[in-house]
Design a protein around this motif. Structure first.
Motif, short mmCIF file in Angstrom:
data_model
loop_
_atom_site.label_atom_id
_atom_site.label_comp_id
_atom_site.label_asym_id
_atom_site.label_seq_id
_atom_site.Cartn_x
_atom_site.Cartn_y
_atom_site.Cartn_z
N GLU A 138 -7.91 -6.45 5.09
CA GLU A 138 -8.95 -6.24 4.08
C GLU A 138 -10.06 -7.29 4.17
O GLU A 138 -11.24 -6.97 4.08
CB GLU A 138 -8.35 -6.28 2.67
CG GLU A 138 -7.16 -5.37 2.45
CD GLU A 138 -5.84 -6.10 2.63
OE1 GLU A 138 -5.23 -6.47 1.61
OE2 GLU A 138 -5.43 -6.29 3.78
N ARG A 169 -7.12 2.04 8.72
CA ARG A 169 -5.84 1.35 8.85
C ARG A 169 -5.26 0.94 7.51
O ARG A 169 -4.13 0.46 7.44
CB ARG A 169 -6.00 0.12 9.74
CG ARG A 169 -6.47 0.41 11.16
CD ARG A 169 -6.80 -0.86 11.91
NE ARG A 169 -5.66 -1.78 11.87
CZ ARG A 169 -5.78 -3.10 11.92
NH1 ARG A 169 -6.96 -3.67 11.94
NH2 ARG A 169 -4.72 -3.87 11.91
N LEU A 170 -6.03 1.07 6.42
CA LEU A 170 -5.59 0.65 5.09
C LEU A 170 -4.95 1.81 4.34
O LEU A 170 -5.29 2.97 4.56
CB LEU A 170 -6.78 0.11 4.29
CG LEU A 170 -7.50 -1.11 4.85
CD1 LEU A 170 -8.72 -1.42 3.98
CD2 LEU A 170 -6.58 -2.32 4.92
N ASP A 171 -4.06 1.45 3.41
CA ASP A 171 -3.54 2.50 2.53
C ASP A 171 -4.60 2.81 1.47
O ASP A 171 -5.63 2.14 1.36
CB ASP A 171 -2.21 2.08 1.89
CG ASP A 171 -2.32 0.81 1.05
OD1 ASP A 171 -3.35 0.63 0.35
OD2 ASP A 171 -1.40 -0.01 1.09
N ALA A 172 -4.35 3.83 0.67
CA ALA A 172 -5.36 4.31 -0.27
C ALA A 172 -5.75 3.25 -1.30
O ALA A 172 -6.94 3.12 -1.65
CB ALA A 172 -4.84 5.56 -0.99
N THR A 173 -4.78 2.46 -1.76
CA THR A 173 -5.07 1.44 -2.78
C THR A 173 -5.97 0.35 -2.22
O THR A 173 -6.98 -0.03 -2.85
CB THR A 173 -3.76 0.82 -3.30
OG1 THR A 173 -2.94 1.85 -3.85
CG2 THR A 173 -4.05 -0.22 -4.35
N LYS A 174 -5.63 -0.16 -1.04
CA LYS A 174 -6.43 -1.23 -0.43
C LYS A 174 -7.80 -0.71 -0.01
O LYS A 174 -8.81 -1.43 -0.12
CB LYS A 174 -5.69 -1.82 0.76
CG LYS A 174 -4.43 -2.59 0.37
CD LYS A 174 -3.74 -3.17 1.60
CE LYS A 174 -2.50 -3.97 1.19
NZ LYS A 174 -1.79 -4.52 2.38
N ARG A 175 -7.86 0.52 0.45
CA ARG A 175 -9.15 1.09 0.85
C ARG A 175 -10.07 1.23 -0.37
O ARG A 175 -11.27 0.94 -0.29
CB ARG A 175 -8.95 2.44 1.52
CG ARG A 175 -10.21 2.98 2.19
CD ARG A 175 -9.98 4.37 2.81
NE ARG A 175 -8.83 4.34 3.69
CZ ARG A 175 -7.74 5.08 3.52
NH1 ARG A 175 -7.66 5.91 2.49
NH2 ARG A 175 -6.74 5.01 4.38
#
Length: 288
Positions: free
Chosen positions: A178, A206-212
């Motif tokens: 991130e 490459r990020l999951d939905a929360t981090k994105r």
């Protein structure tokens, strides 16, 4: 006869115009192929080889983001005219001109890390060393430049590459995905390098939905505003600012802190881990 003279005169004028225009184009846009290396480590490429290397390094970088050599190659083969802009920014200030003339390098041979660690808390040098220790990284891992034909432009991208960790330290960002993407957005806006833009666009996959969601909600707005307002960082002689207070430094450069990052471990824990590692190394080192 007069019509013939007119057409000859027009042809000569057209040739002069084309020559004049061609002389104003940057060297890289003329697809010049340098047959012999221009500096140590230089690997000359023609336009087809450069395109092949750009595509191949882009694919490899996406498949394995830990391939620093491929990321470096992508940055060089896609740099285009952006390096001319960065050099112009350096030439516009006395500080930047001295950097181009003296060509300082950032590694453990050129920077006294022990001395920086002894600087007062809150100084740029102390902050930089603490960041290195906390993240467990070293400035010695930066790839040398290979695919930029012009030696001075090769130094410009090398300088950009070696100063990347300074932005991490100033912004208190770790080396997780991130934080790297937040800096990629910042660098794309600030430096205009295509490689940073590619990372900013494709990296979030490459990020999951929360981090994105947090990246685009919190970090990207900061990167767009801060990257656009900051003074040209490529023209900052960082090595002359070790003793400067970080807060004062950010005010001078027109930067401010991003949203608080999530660190994997606290600074005190990082120091303890470093001490344990040093003690372990000392116990395994054979006596002379």
């Amino acid at each position: 006869m007069s019509a013939l003279r007119f057409r000859v005169g027009l042809t000569r004028q057209s040739i002069r115009t084309r020559i004049s225009l061609r002389g104003t184009l940057p060297v890289c846009s003329q697809a010049r192929h340098v047959k012999t290396p221009a500096y140590d480590g230089h690997i000359p490429l023609n336009w087809a080889e450069n395109a092949f290397m750009a595509v191949g390094s882009a694919v490899m970088s996406l498949l394995d983001p830990r391939r620093g050599d491929m990321i470096a190659a992508l940055g060089e083969t896609t740099a285009g005219n952006s390096l001319y802009k960065l050099r112009e920014q350096m030439l516009e200030s006395p500080e930047g001109r001295r950097i181009l003339k003296e060509r300082p390098r950032v590694n453990t041979d050129t920077v006294d890390m022990t001395k920086l660690a002894q600087l007062p808390e809150g100084t740029f040098g102390r902050t930089y060393v603490q960041w290195l220790e906390r993240c467990g990284v070293t400035p010695d891992t930066r790839e040398p430049v290979h695919y930029i034909d012009d030696p001075e432009l090769a130094y410009v991208i090398q300088r950009y590459r070696e100063c990347h960790d300074f932005y991490h330290a100033l912004c208190n960002l770790p080396v997780n995905v991130e934080s790297e993407l937040a800096l990629k957005w910042f660098e794309f806006v600030h430096f205009g390098l295509p490689m940073a833009g590619l990372g900013a666009v494709f990296g979030p996959l490459r990020l999951d939905a929360t981090k994105r969601a947090r990246l685009f909600r919190e970090y990207v707005p900061w990167a767009l505003r801060c990257g656009a307002s900051a003074k040209p960082l490529i023209a900052v002689y960082w090595e002359e600012r070790w003793e400067m207070n970080v807060a004062d430094m950010k005010r001078e450069l027109g930067m401010w802190d991003p949203p608080e990052a999530i660190w994997s471990k606290k600074l005190s824990e990082a120091k303890k881990a470093k001490l344990r590692k040093e003690q372990a190394n000392a116990s395994t080192t054979p006596e002379a």
